[in-house]
Write a protein that holds these residues in place. Sequence first.
Motif, PDB file in Angstrom:
ATOM      1  N   PHE A  14       7.000  -1.983  -8.432  1.00 46.79           N
ATOM      2  CA  PHE A  14       5.826  -1.425  -7.761  1.00 46.79           C
ATOM      3  C   PHE A  14       5.710   0.099  -7.881  1.00 46.79           C
ATOM      4  CE2 PHE A  14       6.926  -5.267  -5.303  1.00 46.79           C
ATOM      5  CZ  PHE A  14       5.781  -6.018  -5.547  1.00 46.79           C
ATOM      6  N   ILE A  15       6.754   0.789  -8.353  1.00 50.28           N
ATOM      7  CA  ILE A  15       6.711   2.250  -8.418  1.00 50.28           C
ATOM      8  C   ILE A  15       6.726   2.746  -9.852  1.00 50.28           C
ATOM      9  CG2 ILE A  15       7.915   4.375  -7.807  1.00 50.28           C
ATOM     10  CD1 ILE A  15       8.793   3.130  -5.242  1.00 50.28           C
ATOM     11  N   SER A  16       7.595   2.206 -10.687  1.00 51.14           N
ATOM     12  CA  SER A  16       7.648   2.626 -12.089  1.00 51.14           C
ATOM     13  C   SER A  16       6.331   2.316 -12.795  1.00 51.14           C
ATOM     14  CB  SER A  16       8.787   1.910 -12.818  1.00 51.14           C
ATOM     15  OG  SER A  16      10.036   2.336 -12.354  1.00 51.14           O
ATOM     16  N   TYR A  17       5.971   3.186 -13.738  1.00 52.15           N
ATOM     17  CA  TYR A  17       4.764   2.923 -14.528  1.00 52.15           C
ATOM     18  C   TYR A  17       4.997   1.737 -15.458  1.00 52.15           C
ATOM     19  CZ  TYR A  17       1.152   3.408 -18.057  1.00 52.15           C
ATOM     20  OH  TYR A  17       0.120   3.147 -18.916  1.00 52.15           O
ATOM     21  N   GLY A  18       4.003   0.864 -15.564  1.00 52.96           N
ATOM     22  CA  GLY A  18       4.098  -0.277 -16.476  1.00 52.96           C
ATOM     23  C   GLY A  18       3.200  -1.412 -16.034  1.00 52.96           C
ATOM     24  N   GLY A  19       2.389  -1.900 -16.947  1.00 53.93           N
ATOM     25  CA  GLY A  19       1.443  -2.956 -16.614  1.00 53.93           C
ATOM     26  C   GLY A  19       2.090  -4.308 -16.442  1.00 53.93           C
ATOM     27  N   SER A  20       2.931  -4.723 -17.397  1.00 52.39           N
ATOM     28  CA  SER A  20       3.529  -6.059 -17.346  1.00 52.39           C
ATOM     29  C   SER A  20       4.388  -6.235 -16.105  1.00 52.39           C
ATOM     30  CB  SER A  20       4.378  -6.309 -18.604  1.00 52.39           C
ATOM     31  OG  SER A  20       3.584  -6.263 -19.773  1.00 52.39           O
TER      32      SER A  20
ATOM     33  N   LYS B 257      -3.986   5.263 -15.176  1.00 48.59           N
ATOM     34  CA  LYS B 257      -3.715   3.936 -15.722  1.00 48.59           C
ATOM     35  C   LYS B 257      -2.958   3.067 -14.724  1.00 48.59           C
ATOM     36  CE  LYS B 257      -3.592   5.336 -20.596  1.00 48.59           C
ATOM     37  NZ  LYS B 257      -2.760   5.465 -21.824  1.00 48.59           N
ATOM     38  N   GLN B 258      -2.071   3.680 -13.950  1.00 50.58           N
ATOM     39  CA  GLN B 258      -1.335   2.915 -12.946  1.00 50.58           C
ATOM     40  C   GLN B 258      -2.272   2.430 -11.837  1.00 50.58           C
ATOM     41  OE1 GLN B 258       1.494   1.714 -13.225  1.00 50.58           O
ATOM     42  NE2 GLN B 258       2.764   1.774 -11.385  1.00 50.58           N
ATOM     43  N   VAL B 259      -3.260   3.242 -11.484  1.00 47.88           N
ATOM     44  CA  VAL B 259      -4.268   2.798 -10.507  1.00 47.88           C
ATOM     45  C   VAL B 259      -5.009   1.571 -11.044  1.00 47.88           C
ATOM     46  CG1 VAL B 259      -6.419   3.405  -9.334  1.00 47.88           C
ATOM     47  CG2 VAL B 259      -4.552   5.074  -9.457  1.00 47.88           C
ATOM     48  N   ILE B 260      -5.375   1.620 -12.334  1.00 44.83           N
ATOM     49  CA  ILE B 260      -6.052   0.476 -12.956  1.00 44.83           C
ATOM     50  C   ILE B 260      -5.150  -0.749 -12.947  1.00 44.83           C
ATOM     51  CG2 ILE B 260      -7.058  -0.387 -15.107  1.00 44.83           C
ATOM     52  CD1 ILE B 260      -7.879   2.502 -15.727  1.00 44.83           C
ATOM     53  N   HIS B 261      -3.867  -0.545 -13.250  1.00 46.24           N
ATOM     54  CA  HIS B 261      -2.906  -1.660 -13.209  1.00 46.24           C
ATOM     55  C   HIS B 261      -2.844  -2.272 -11.818  1.00 46.24           C
ATOM     56  CE1 HIS B 261      -0.575   0.259 -16.820  1.00 46.24           C
ATOM     57  NE2 HIS B 261      -1.618  -0.444 -17.211  1.00 46.24           N
ATOM     58  N   TYR B 262      -2.888  -1.418 -10.796  1.00 45.89           N
ATOM     59  CA  TYR B 262      -2.846  -1.920  -9.421  1.00 45.89           C
ATOM     60  C   TYR B 262      -4.109  -2.709  -9.075  1.00 45.89           C
ATOM     61  CZ  TYR B 262       1.360  -0.466  -6.922  1.00 45.89           C
ATOM     62  OH  TYR B 262       2.642  -0.385  -6.446  1.00 45.89           O
ATOM     63  N   ILE B 263      -5.247  -2.242  -9.544  1.00 43.31           N
ATOM     64  CA  ILE B 263      -6.500  -2.959  -9.270  1.00 43.31           C
ATOM     65  C   ILE B 263      -6.462  -4.344  -9.915  1.00 43.31           C
ATOM     66  CG2 ILE B 263      -8.983  -2.985  -9.707  1.00 43.31           C
ATOM     67  CD1 ILE B 263      -8.911   0.093  -9.520  1.00 43.31           C
TER      68      ILE B 263
ATOM     69  N   PHE C 103       0.833  -1.202   0.000  1.00 42.52           N
ATOM     70  CA  PHE C 103       0.000   0.000   0.000  1.00 42.52           C
ATOM     71  C   PHE C 103       0.870   1.255   0.000  1.00 42.52           C
ATOM     72  CE2 PHE C 103      -2.101   3.379   2.492  1.00 42.52           C
ATOM     73  CZ  PHE C 103      -3.160   3.641   1.642  1.00 42.52           C
ATOM     74  N   LEU C 104       1.949   1.247   0.780  1.00 36.84           N
ATOM     75  CA  LEU C 104       2.862   2.395   0.801  1.00 36.84           C
ATOM     76  C   LEU C 104       3.513   2.599  -0.566  1.00 36.84           C
ATOM     77  CD1 LEU C 104       4.668   1.937   4.254  1.00 36.84           C
ATOM     78  CD2 LEU C 104       2.767   3.472   3.693  1.00 36.84           C
ATOM     79  N   LEU C 105       3.955   1.518  -1.197  1.00 45.20           N
ATOM     80  CA  LEU C 105       4.569   1.617  -2.526  1.00 45.20           C
ATOM     81  C   LEU C 105       3.551   2.096  -3.563  1.00 45.20           C
ATOM     82  CD1 LEU C 105       6.734  -1.645  -2.507  1.00 45.20           C
ATOM     83  CD2 LEU C 105       7.548   0.726  -2.336  1.00 45.20           C
ATOM     84  N   PHE C 106       2.290   1.688  -3.403  1.00 41.24           N
ATOM     85  CA  PHE C 106       1.224   2.150  -4.287  1.00 41.24           C
ATOM     86  C   PHE C 106       1.061   3.673  -4.181  1.00 41.24           C
ATOM     87  CE2 PHE C 106      -3.278   3.479  -4.078  1.00 41.24           C
ATOM     88  CZ  PHE C 106      -3.606   3.388  -5.423  1.00 41.24           C
ATOM     89  N   CYS C 107       1.042   4.180  -2.949  1.00 42.15           N
ATOM     90  CA  CYS C 107       0.884   5.618  -2.751  1.00 42.15           C
ATOM     91  C   CYS C 107       2.060   6.382  -3.344  1.00 42.15           C
ATOM     92  CB  CYS C 107       0.761   5.928  -1.257  1.00 42.15           C
ATOM     93  SG  CYS C 107      -0.737   5.271  -0.484  1.00 42.15           S
ATOM     94  N   ILE C 108       3.278   5.882  -3.121  1.00 40.52           N
ATOM     95  CA  ILE C 108       4.472   6.536  -3.662  1.00 40.52           C
ATOM     96  C   ILE C 108       4.446   6.531  -5.187  1.00 40.52           C
ATOM     97  CG2 ILE C 108       6.983   6.361  -3.852  1.00 40.52           C
ATOM     98  CD1 ILE C 108       6.944   5.172  -1.000  1.00 40.52           C
ATOM     99  N   SER C 109       4.030   5.415  -5.765  1.00 41.90           N
ATOM    100  CA  SER C 109       3.978   5.296  -7.223  1.00 41.90           C
ATOM    101  C   SER C 109       3.004   6.298  -7.826  1.00 41.90           C
ATOM    102  CB  SER C 109       3.581   3.869  -7.613  1.00 41.90           C
ATOM    103  OG  SER C 109       3.399   3.759  -9.017  1.00 41.90           O
ATOM    104  N   ILE C 110       1.798   6.357  -7.299  1.00 43.10           N
ATOM    105  CA  ILE C 110       0.772   7.235  -7.873  1.00 43.10           C
ATOM    106  C   ILE C 110       1.162   8.701  -7.715  1.00 43.10           C
ATOM    107  CG2 ILE C 110      -1.649   7.895  -7.802  1.00 43.10           C
ATOM    108  CD1 ILE C 110      -1.023   5.046  -8.865  1.00 43.10           C
TER     109      ILE C 110
END
Length: 393
Positions: free
Chosen positions: A362-368, A51-57, A22-29
Amino acid sequence: MNNKETYSPWQQIDYTILFLLFLLFCISILSIYSVEPNLPVHLRNHNFAIKQVIHYIIGFVVLVLAMLIDFDRFKQISWYLYGFGLFLLVVLKFAPNSIAPISFGAKRAFNLPLIGTFMPSEFMKIFLIITLSTIIAQHNEKYFEKTIREDFLLLGKIALVSVFPIFFIFRQPDLGTSLVFVFIIGCLIVVSGIRWRIIFGLIGAGLLFIAVIVLTYLRFPSFVINVLLGGEDYQIKRIYGWLDPYENVGGLGYQLVKSMTAIGSGQLYGKGLNENTVYLPEAHTDFIFAVIGEQFGFIGTSIVVAIYFMLIYRIIHTAIESNDPFGTYLCVGIVGMFTFQIFQNIGMTIGLLPITGIPLPFISYGGSSLLTSMLTIGLVLNVASRTRKYMFD
């Protein structure tokens, strides 16, 4: 008297790992959102943060699915996963540029309608970890008392399975991801039970091989470029850009100079959120750590490193606690994957290592990359939730 403590899998979920995610998610966004206005013009309206939020979901759904299935089931389908991953790498190699475009001199991903960018090498990492963990676990079950012959037999199995994906990924060319695979394999060999003198011999042989390649390049550079690198000198230029970035600031040293400038300008406390004065190419992907350094300074980057340290510690703890060898090997391979990627990405942004296309997990943008990382965490939580604990253990 029964000394076994009974828990349901849901009671044994490692919520510390979920909190760290969750912390890494917040930092990423926050980081991706803050850097979007300073991206090149053709990238500014892509809404990467959303898009990164969607990737996380989607990644969280993948995590839950990976956690619900008994991890021992992955052992039964390991060869199917390995074959599927290898098939994707082969298809990528021969796919037309219309669906697998060449980017920065390499063909690394499919560009598919609806799905978007899809990198087979990212998923092949976890497929290889599962397959090698299966091989090591089954070998050790079969050969309980091992001799040198059995050690070399296991080493041969590992090498035979690993050489094909590494070959196709190296020929993309993608040296960075190839090195991730090598590090994963090395970590699994260390815990596989193979004699240490054999392992030290492998390390010595590897160092000797690197020395021979370097000396050969210094004496016959055209041979190394045309034969070993397939005529592509992009990796060589990256090394020169790393060794002397200010002399190559007009080329591949430009990214490194800008990255170090951004991190240095952040000083101790950083400039603050949305304060991006240093232009960074690929700021939302490979160089996201430099963005964090500029905005939040040394304290912010130290917090990120501390979160990664705690995450790796929890995975190592899960590996030690597991009473199933297959689960232990899975966690060790995942530790190797994350450790190398984190060290390499941070190292390249501060000039400690050459620049590669490895994202920050977990921080850089990217789906794969994110989906693969979430899948691996799902496997770790799976192992932790199904580890039986004993009162007098």
